[in-house]
Design an enzyme around this catalytic site. Structure first.
Site, short mmCIF file in Angstrom:
data_model
loop_
_atom_site.label_atom_id
_atom_site.label_comp_id
_atom_site.label_asym_id
_atom_site.label_seq_id
_atom_site.Cartn_x
_atom_site.Cartn_y
_atom_site.Cartn_z
N TYR A 26 -12.14 4.73 -14.56
CA TYR A 26 -12.20 3.61 -13.60
C TYR A 26 -12.99 2.46 -14.19
CZ TYR A 26 -13.70 1.31 -9.18
OH TYR A 26 -13.98 0.42 -8.17
N ASP A 37 0.86 -1.18 0.00
CA ASP A 37 0.00 0.00 0.00
C ASP A 37 0.90 1.23 0.00
OD1 ASP A 37 -2.28 1.86 0.66
OD2 ASP A 37 -3.31 -0.03 1.02
N VAL A 69 -19.90 -1.59 -1.49
CA VAL A 69 -19.39 -2.10 -0.22
C VAL A 69 -19.22 -0.94 0.76
CG1 VAL A 69 -17.56 -3.43 0.90
CG2 VAL A 69 -18.19 -3.90 -1.49
N ASP A 108 4.22 1.62 -4.24
CA ASP A 108 3.31 2.34 -5.13
C ASP A 108 3.05 1.46 -6.35
OD1 ASP A 108 1.99 3.93 -6.93
OD2 ASP A 108 3.30 5.67 -6.64
N LYS A 126 -11.96 -1.35 -15.04
CA LYS A 126 -12.65 -2.47 -14.39
C LYS A 126 -13.26 -3.42 -15.42
CE LYS A 126 -11.62 -1.62 -10.16
NZ LYS A 126 -10.82 -2.60 -9.39
N THR A 163 -17.35 0.68 3.02
CA THR A 163 -15.99 0.86 3.55
C THR A 163 -15.91 2.22 4.23
OG1 THR A 163 -15.23 1.91 1.53
CG2 THR A 163 -14.99 -0.49 1.65
N ASN A 211 -6.01 -6.12 -5.59
CA ASN A 211 -7.12 -5.35 -5.03
C ASN A 211 -6.97 -3.83 -5.16
OD1 ASN A 211 -9.36 -4.85 -2.82
ND2 ASN A 211 -7.51 -3.88 -2.00
N1 LIG Z 1 -15.97 -0.21 -2.07
C1 LIG Z 1 -16.78 -0.57 -3.05
O1 LIG Z 1 -17.99 -0.35 -2.98
C2 LIG Z 1 -16.24 -1.28 -4.28
C3 LIG Z 1 -17.17 -1.61 -5.28
C4 LIG Z 1 -16.72 -2.28 -6.41
C5 LIG Z 1 -15.38 -2.63 -6.53
N2 LIG Z 1 -14.50 -2.30 -5.55
C6 LIG Z 1 -13.11 -2.70 -5.76
O2 LIG Z 1 -12.61 -3.35 -4.60
C7 LIG Z 1 -11.24 -3.02 -4.41
C8 LIG Z 1 -11.06 -2.36 -3.05
O3 LIG Z 1 -11.93 -1.25 -2.97
P1 LIG Z 1 -11.99 -0.29 -1.69
O4 LIG Z 1 -13.33 0.33 -1.72
O5 LIG Z 1 -11.50 -0.98 -0.50
O6 LIG Z 1 -10.93 0.83 -2.14
P2 LIG Z 1 -10.22 1.94 -1.24
O7 LIG Z 1 -9.98 3.11 -2.11
O8 LIG Z 1 -11.00 2.16 0.02
O9 LIG Z 1 -8.84 1.25 -0.85
C9 LIG Z 1 -7.91 0.97 -1.86
C10 LIG Z 1 -6.57 0.73 -1.23
O10 LIG Z 1 -5.59 0.78 -2.26
C11 LIG Z 1 -4.54 1.64 -1.85
N3 LIG Z 1 -3.91 2.28 -3.00
C12 LIG Z 1 -4.43 3.27 -3.79
N4 LIG Z 1 -3.51 3.64 -4.70
C13 LIG Z 1 -2.41 2.87 -4.49
C14 LIG Z 1 -1.13 2.79 -5.10
N5 LIG Z 1 -0.79 3.60 -6.13
N6 LIG Z 1 -0.26 1.88 -4.64
C15 LIG Z 1 -0.57 1.09 -3.59
N7 LIG Z 1 -1.76 1.11 -2.98
C16 LIG Z 1 -2.66 2.00 -3.42
C17 LIG Z 1 -5.22 2.68 -0.95
O11 LIG Z 1 -4.28 3.33 -0.12
C18 LIG Z 1 -6.20 1.80 -0.20
O12 LIG Z 1 -5.61 1.22 0.95
C19 LIG Z 1 -10.87 -2.09 -5.56
O13 LIG Z 1 -10.30 -2.85 -6.61
C20 LIG Z 1 -12.19 -1.51 -5.98
O14 LIG Z 1 -12.18 -1.09 -7.31
C21 LIG Z 1 -14.90 -1.62 -4.44
#
Ligand SMILES: NC(=O)c1ccc[n+]([C@@H]2O[C@H](COP(=O)([O-])OP(=O)(O)OC[C@H]3O[C@@H](n4cnc5c(N)ncnc54)[C@H](O)[C@@H]3O)[C@@H](O)[C@H]2O)c1
Length: 264
Positions: free
Chosen positions: A167, A50, A200, A76, A171, A202, A102
Site C-alpha cells: 500500500y 465502487d 481519518v 471494479d 501511495k 472513517t 480515491n
Molecule cells: N482513512 C484514512 O485514515 C486514510 C489515510 C490516508 C489516506 N487515505 C486514502 O484516502 C482514500 C479513501 O480512504 P478510505 O479510508 O475512505 O478507504 P475505505 O477503504 O474506507 O474506502 C475505499 C472505498 O473504495 C472502494 N473500493 C475498494 N476496492 C475497490 C475496487 N476494486 N473497485 C472499486 N471500488 C473499490 C471501497 O468499497 C470503499 O468504498 C484512499 O485512497 C486511502 O488510501 C485514507
C-alpha cells in the site's frame, strides 16, 4: 474541546462547481462518500464508482432534494476493461470536469507472505487505476479547455507504518504519478494534484482498528488535538478542484492535523 467532533460542518460554496461533472472512485463509503456528499451539496453532477453495492445504492438514494441526484455505477477499479467501458458510458452525457482518484484498499500483509499475484493485486487496487482513469478523462477535459484530477495519496509511507509495504509503495508512487500527469497534461489546462490525508476517522478505520491506546497515540502525534473527519478531506478536495485553486498543479497537499509524531 480537544478530541471532540465539531458539529455542524458547513462547506464553503464554490459557484464554479455548480453543474460540474465529477467522478469519484471508491465513492460508496468512507472518505469517498464524504466527497460525494460535498459535491452534491455544491450542485455538481456526481457519478461515483465502487464495488460495495449496498452502501453505494443507499448513498445515491439519500439526496431526494438535490439539484442533481448522484449516480452510482458498479465498477471494479482493478478491471481496466470495465473501467474503460464505464468512463465511455459516463462521457456519453458529456466530458468529465473533475476526477477524484480515491479508491484504495489498505490491506495488511507480512513481507514473507507476498506473492507476485498479491503484489499485482495490491498495486492494481491502489495505484494502476489512477493512471487509467486519468487517461480516460484527459481527452474530454482537453476538448473542454481544462479539468482537474486529484490523486489520493497517504501519510502512511511518511510514517513507515507496519504491514503496509505494498500500500505504501503505491501511495509513494502516486506522488510521482501526479507530477508526471501534471507535466504532460498541463498544456491542455488540466491540473493534477495529490491529496494526502492523515489518520481519518472513517467507519472502516473505527471498526477495524479502533483502540483507546490507538486514539491516544493519534492525538499525541497530531499538532491539532481533533480527529480528522471525511469532511475535512472533502473540504480540501472542493478547494483544489475549484477555480480558487486555478494556479495549483503538480503538488501534494496534506490534511493531517499536523502529524509530527513527536508526541509533544
Ligand atoms: N482513512 C484514512 O485514515 C486514510 C489515510 C490516508 C489516506 N487515505 C486514502 O484516502 C482514500 C479513501 O480512504 P478510505 O479510508 O475512505 O478507504 P475505505 O477503504 O474506507 O474506502 C475505499 C472505498 O473504495 C472502494 N473500493 C475498494 N476496492 C475497490 C475496487 N476494486 N473497485 C472499486 N471500488 C473499490 C471501497 O468499497 C470503499 O468504498 C484512499 O485512497 C486511502 O488510501 C485514507
Amino acid at each position: 474541546m480537544a478530541g471532540e467532533t465539531r458539529q455542524p460542518f458547513e462547506y464553503a460554496t464554490y459557484p464554479d462547481l455548480t453543474n460540474k461533472r465529477v467522478v469519484v472512485t471508491g465513492g460508496g463509503t468512507g472518505i469517498g462518500a464524504g466527497i460525494v456528499d460535498a459535491y452534491v451539496k455544491q450542485g455538481s453532477q456526481v457519478v461515483f464508482l465502487d464495488i460495495a453495492d449496498e452502501p453505494s445504492q443507499q448513498l445515491a438514494a439519500s439526496y431526494p432534494d438535490a439539484a442533481h441526484q448522484p449516480r452510482y455505477i458498479h465498477c471494479d477499479m482493478t478491471n481496466i476493461e470495465e473501467l474503460k467501458k464505464t468512463f465511455a458510458e459516463i462521457e456519453r452525457d458529456g466530458a468529465v470536469d473533475i476526477l477524484i482518484n480515491n479508491a484504495a484498499n489498505d490491506h495488511r500483509h507480512a513481507v514473507a507472505d507476498v506473492t507476485p499475484q498479491y503484489w499485482d493485486d495490491s498495486l492494481a487496487v491502489n495505484l494502476r487505476h489512477q493512471f487509467f482513469c486519468a487517461q480516460a478523462v484527459a481527452p474530454g477535459m482537453k476538448a473542454k479547455g481544462g479539468g482537474v484530477i486529484l490523486n489520493f495519496g497517504s501519510i502512511s509511507w511518511y510514517l513507515a507504518l507496519p504491514q503496509l509495504t505494498l500500500y505504501m509503495t503505491a501511495k509513494a508512487a502516486i506522488e510521482g504519478l501526479t507530477r508526471g500527469l501534471a507535466r504532460d497534461l498541463g498544456n491542455d489546462g488540466i491540473r493534477v494534484n495529490t491529496v494526502i490525508p492523515g489518520s481519518v476517522k472513517t467507519p472502516k478505520q473505527m471498526a477495524l482498528w479502533y483502540t483507546p491506546e490507538g486514539e491516544a497515540q493519534i492525538m499525541a502525534s497530531q499538532l491539532l488535538k481533533e480527529r480528522i473527519e471525511p469532511e475535512d478531506v472533502a473540504a480540501l478536495t472542493l478547494f483544489l478542484s475549484s477555480n480558487q485553486a486555478s494556479r495549483c498543479t503538480g503538488r501534494d497537499y496534506f490534511v493531517d492535523a499536523g502529524w509530527y509524531g513527536d508526541g509533544k
